[in-house]
Design a protein around this motif. Sequence first.
Motif, PDB file in Angstrom:
ATOM      1  N   GLY A  65       0.851  -1.183   0.000  1.00 46.37           N
ATOM      2  CA  GLY A  65       0.000   0.000   0.000  1.00 46.37           C
ATOM      3  C   GLY A  65       0.883   1.228   0.000  1.00 46.37           C
ATOM      4  N   CYS A  67       2.545   4.688   1.461  1.00 45.05           N
ATOM      5  CA  CYS A  67       3.095   5.093   2.750  1.00 45.05           C
ATOM      6  C   CYS A  67       2.031   5.780   3.620  1.00 45.05           C
ATOM      7  CB  CYS A  67       4.279   6.013   2.478  1.00 45.05           C
ATOM      8  SG  CYS A  67       4.861   6.931   3.878  1.00 45.05           S
ATOM      9  N   PRO A  89      11.547   7.250  -3.697  1.00 43.81           N
ATOM     10  CA  PRO A  89      11.982   7.586  -5.054  1.00 43.81           C
ATOM     11  C   PRO A  89      12.560   9.002  -5.046  1.00 43.81           C
ATOM     12  CG  PRO A  89       9.703   6.816  -5.021  1.00 43.81           C
ATOM     13  CD  PRO A  89      10.123   6.938  -3.613  1.00 43.81           C
ATOM     14  N   TRP A 144       4.414  16.007  -2.166  1.00 46.52           N
ATOM     15  CA  TRP A 144       4.190  14.587  -1.895  1.00 46.52           C
ATOM     16  C   TRP A 144       5.056  14.127  -0.722  1.00 46.52           C
ATOM     17  CZ3 TRP A 144       7.801  10.578  -2.490  1.00 46.52           C
ATOM     18  CH2 TRP A 144       7.278   9.285  -2.460  1.00 46.52           C
ATOM     19  N   THR A 292      16.848  -0.762  -7.104  1.00 44.98           N
ATOM     20  CA  THR A 292      17.478   0.223  -6.227  1.00 44.98           C
ATOM     21  C   THR A 292      17.884  -0.381  -4.881  1.00 44.98           C
ATOM     22  OG1 THR A 292      15.255   0.789  -5.577  1.00 44.98           O
ATOM     23  CG2 THR A 292      16.274   2.192  -7.237  1.00 44.98           C
ATOM     24  N   GLN A 293      18.151  -1.660  -4.895  1.00 45.36           N
ATOM     25  CA  GLN A 293      18.453  -2.363  -3.649  1.00 45.36           C
ATOM     26  C   GLN A 293      19.702  -1.812  -2.944  1.00 45.36           C
ATOM     27  OE1 GLN A 293      19.111  -6.523  -4.179  1.00 45.36           O
ATOM     28  NE2 GLN A 293      19.400  -6.905  -1.999  1.00 45.36           N
ATOM     29  N   LYS A 294      19.593  -1.592  -1.649  1.00 48.37           N
ATOM     30  CA  LYS A 294      20.716  -1.093  -0.860  1.00 48.37           C
ATOM     31  C   LYS A 294      21.375  -2.254  -0.106  1.00 48.37           C
ATOM     32  CE  LYS A 294      19.767   3.084  -2.137  1.00 48.37           C
ATOM     33  NZ  LYS A 294      18.718   2.752  -3.099  1.00 48.37           N
ATOM     34  N   PHE A 317       9.126   2.681   2.287  1.00 48.51           N
ATOM     35  CA  PHE A 317       9.431   2.578   0.853  1.00 48.51           C
ATOM     36  C   PHE A 317      10.406   1.405   0.708  1.00 48.51           C
ATOM     37  CE2 PHE A 317       8.262   6.883   1.834  1.00 48.51           C
ATOM     38  CZ  PHE A 317       7.427   7.247   0.787  1.00 48.51           C
ATOM     39  N   SER A 320      13.338  -3.880  -1.866  1.00 53.17           N
ATOM     40  CA  SER A 320      13.730  -5.292  -1.816  1.00 53.17           C
ATOM     41  C   SER A 320      13.640  -5.888  -0.409  1.00 53.17           C
ATOM     42  CB  SER A 320      15.161  -5.430  -2.298  1.00 53.17           C
ATOM     43  OG  SER A 320      16.025  -4.791  -1.370  1.00 53.17           O
ATOM     44  N   GLY A 321      13.260  -5.073   0.568  1.00 48.99           N
ATOM     45  CA  GLY A 321      13.064  -5.605   1.920  1.00 48.99           C
ATOM     46  C   GLY A 321      14.325  -5.617   2.764  1.00 48.99           C
ATOM     47  N   CYS A 337       6.740  -1.587   4.080  1.00 45.40           N
ATOM     48  CA  CYS A 337       5.604  -1.124   3.275  1.00 45.40           C
ATOM     49  C   CYS A 337       6.122  -0.736   1.900  1.00 45.40           C
ATOM     50  CB  CYS A 337       4.960   0.073   3.985  1.00 45.40           C
ATOM     51  SG  CYS A 337       3.927   1.097   2.936  1.00 45.40           S
ATOM     52  N   ASP A 338       5.335  -0.999   0.875  1.00 44.95           N
ATOM     53  CA  ASP A 338       5.710  -0.584  -0.488  1.00 44.95           C
ATOM     54  C   ASP A 338       4.460  -0.685  -1.345  1.00 44.95           C
ATOM     55  OD1 ASP A 338       8.703  -0.405  -2.014  1.00 44.95           O
ATOM     56  OD2 ASP A 338       6.982  -0.701  -3.335  1.00 44.95           O
ATOM     57  N   GLY A 340       4.617  -1.507  -4.508  1.00 45.88           N
ATOM     58  CA  GLY A 340       4.865  -2.425  -5.627  1.00 45.88           C
ATOM     59  C   GLY A 340       4.660  -3.880  -5.260  1.00 45.88           C
ATOM     60  N   SER A 419       1.666   8.896  -7.153  1.00 43.93           N
ATOM     61  CA  SER A 419       0.586   8.524  -6.237  1.00 43.93           C
ATOM     62  C   SER A 419      -0.129   9.747  -5.670  1.00 43.93           C
ATOM     63  CB  SER A 419       1.131   7.651  -5.117  1.00 43.93           C
ATOM     64  OG  SER A 419       2.302   8.219  -4.599  1.00 43.93           O
TER      65      SER A 419
END
Length: 619
Positions: A65, A67, A89, A144, A292-294, A317, A320-321, A337-338, A340, A419
């Motif tokens: 969902g 943020c 983003p 936003w 964009t994985q950290k 946001f 990749s968790g 939460c995300d 996507g 969004s």
Amino acid sequence: MPIKYIPFIPEPVEGQAVLGNFNRILKYKGADDVSMVLQRGMPLYEMEKQETVGGNPDGNLVIRGECVSACAYLKDRGIQVDLVYIDPPFASGADYAKKVYIRRNPKVAEAIAQAEQELDIDELKAFEEKMYGDVWDKEKYLNWMYENLMAIKSVMSETASIYVHLDFHVGHYVKILLDEIFGEDNYQNDIYWYYYNKLHGATKQVFPRATDMILYYVKNREAGFTFHHLTEEREKPIKKLKYSFVNGHIQNDKDESGKSITYLSTERQIDNVWKISMLQPADKTEPTGYATQKPEALLERIIKASSNEGMLVADFFGGSGVTAAVSSKLGRRFIHCDIGLNSIQTTRDRLKTDGAQFQVLEIKDGVQLYRNPVQTMDKIKSLIPGLKNEDSLDSFWEGAVTDSRLGTIPVYVPNLMDSSSKLLDVVTMNRIIHQAIPDLDSSIKKVIVYYIDITSEEEIRKFIAQDDSTDVEIELRDLKAVLDGVVIGDWAEFHVEERTDDLFGRYAVVVDAFVSDRVLQKIDEFNQKARMNATAKKPFKPIEISDTGLELIEYLSLDCTAGQGEWHSDSEIKIDKNGFVIRNGEKTKEFWDGTIRSEKKPLRLKIRNICGDETVWEV
Ligand SMILES: C[S@@+](CC[C@H](N)C(=O)[O-])C[C@H]1O[C@@H](n2cnc3c(N)ncnc32)[C@H](O)[C@@H]1O
């Protein structure tokens, strides 16, 4: 439509110009709109339980969902978080893509294996799918961001900390927003993540960029906050003077002959420049594939510095968790939460492999209706009958339809990738009536306004009726009705065998064939592009899918507990991009054999295709 609105801040200050300070510096347009949104509150939507993995005694959550709606849910439930990391983003204008890998088909494995020898594995098996867009202009982005940060602040405990990960695109602007929202006194530091190993290529940049900034604030310095100094190993040990405190004063230690005592120091306190390697595709230790994985090492520092075991860490946001995964490993509770679907699936599978326990929830805030906003926007013209480009119209309008009686009818469609424009409210309608319609040619008699979500249709209609500044008819239409039929479900043929001597369970669901129109369409588009771009050096090699289509399957799960409602994954198989099976979260070196086994009688089968669409069948 939201169930109700939840106030952002405990005691909203009536009449306060929320963006007052910021406005004075930048005076950006649209700042008043966000004040109205903040006064209205956070929209609270229905929440659907999708799946519980393990007993989940700590209440860990993976939420699909937006943020703001996730914060409304948490606030309504009285859930407060102790640490927030967000990597939103960046308004960089980029479309992020995910590499999609065709899996190894157990029925034609030999043919695939041979082709792998001839071709680079990635070339053979991967194509790209656009995931989400990052395409705002700066003013919209700041509005936003402001709304999101206010929502996040409202669910932070008094002693919580927040780390906001940004880069040169908007970092300096958001610093001012953060000063206003959290107060300059609560600013702690900028952390510079120095990703020294990023390949710059033949860049024309004066100094190639190799840092991101992470802005660190606490909710309320007066109330106290958690912080632990961290140390790291020095690249080279250095000689340091030994000292002691004597009567409250620092003093060098001396030996008998009066010489200062030294020692070799191998550790140093971590400062605000963090030299941490950027994840490279070759790095097999952390799952990659999310644009964009950290790295986990980055989150490890933040979580260790600003939380204790048992505390609740949230990432709104989550991508990749990474935050949820590191929190879980360090004994913290977590909320991911995300918006996507791909993020939720990647995180779910990552956490499952780590042995974490959590619940997957989906907020019914509209994002679930379009699994891929980038692609849906690309297609929107073909989805709305008669909609065509109309050069004479401002870019506010998506295009126009032509009516024999009314002539040109401009059509407004919310941008699914942004969004902030999803909800049709009085603010947007006010802009349509007072800015967009007056700019139209005087011959226009009617406009059509599509919405994906609406505060209240009655309220908007009343607002239109009461405003007599325009004679142009405004028709409201629900975009959901257009999008509902967009995703065609996948088709599978399977049968169940009862086996007495099977190590992995008595029941085997054998998948005989699988068809996914959506994936096939994507592959078709990919092949067409590849054909056009082919050169003598790099000749065209199409991706070909076998008749059984099993190479289009990424994940299978059996529910042996309930025939409907929340999913119970009693047995699951994930096929990784190299074709190896991850069975119930455990990595193996086996190739998939086309079945999924369970001890109990299966009631439902779920299959996820390689692009992420999931379909459920009764067994
Ligand atoms: C830069 S990525 C985060 C990457 C993450 N830190 C990682 O290491 O994988 C930003 C994420 O924000 C998500 N996103 C964009 N708009 C959102 C919104 N309004 N609410 C929640 N998530 C959103 C995107 O789907 C994307 O996964």
